[in-house]
Design an enzyme around this catalytic site. Structure first.
Site, PDB file in Angstrom:
ATOM      1  N   ARG A   1      19.594  67.578 122.311  1.00 52.17           N
ATOM      2  CA  ARG A   1      20.781  68.250 121.772  1.00 52.17           C
ATOM      3  C   ARG A   1      21.787  68.580 122.876  1.00 52.17           C
ATOM      4  NH1 ARG A   1      18.776  73.315 119.109  1.00 52.17           N
ATOM      5  NH2 ARG A   1      17.386  73.183 120.890  1.00 52.17           N
TER       6      ARG A   1
ATOM      7  N   ASN B   1      17.814  70.860 115.788  1.00 54.63           N
ATOM      8  CA  ASN B   1      16.434  70.454 115.549  1.00 54.63           C
ATOM      9  C   ASN B   1      16.077  70.742 114.104  1.00 54.63           C
ATOM     10  OD1 ASN B   1      15.952  69.697 118.205  1.00 54.63           O
ATOM     11  ND2 ASN B   1      15.076  71.650 118.784  1.00 54.63           N
TER      12      ASN B   1
END
Length: 89
Positions: free
Chosen positions: A18, A36
């Site tokens: 990320r 996530n």
């Protein structure tokens, strides 16, 4: 202008996926988010110019060095004006 909804499968959590996605997205001028999911995937919604979205998708196919991407799913959607920047959720 294009919007992509991307789901990345494999060893993609806990490997700075990320963080690296956000850095690239900001460099490319994209807006959206990366998060996530409980099932171990990373979900990305990104919006911007077509060629920049393609660059982000290419990155997602491998991710950062410690990631092991097994597959990605990409769904193109109608662009919306609902993001001000690119965030990690």
């Amino acid at each position: 202008m294009q919007r992509a909804h991307i789901i990345i499968h494999g060893l993609v959590q806990g490997v700075f996926f990320r963080h690296n996605t956000k850095k690239l997205a900001l460099d490319l001028g994209l807006k959206g988010f990366a998060r996530n999911n409980e099932d171990g995937t990373v979900e990305i919604i990104a919006q911007g110019h077509d060629d920049k979205i393609k660059e982000l998708i290419e990155f997602c196919k491998t991710g950062p060095k410690s990631a092991k991407v097994s597959k990605i799913n990409v769904k193109f959607e109608n662009p919306k004006n609902d993001f001000n920047s690119f965030e990690v959720i």
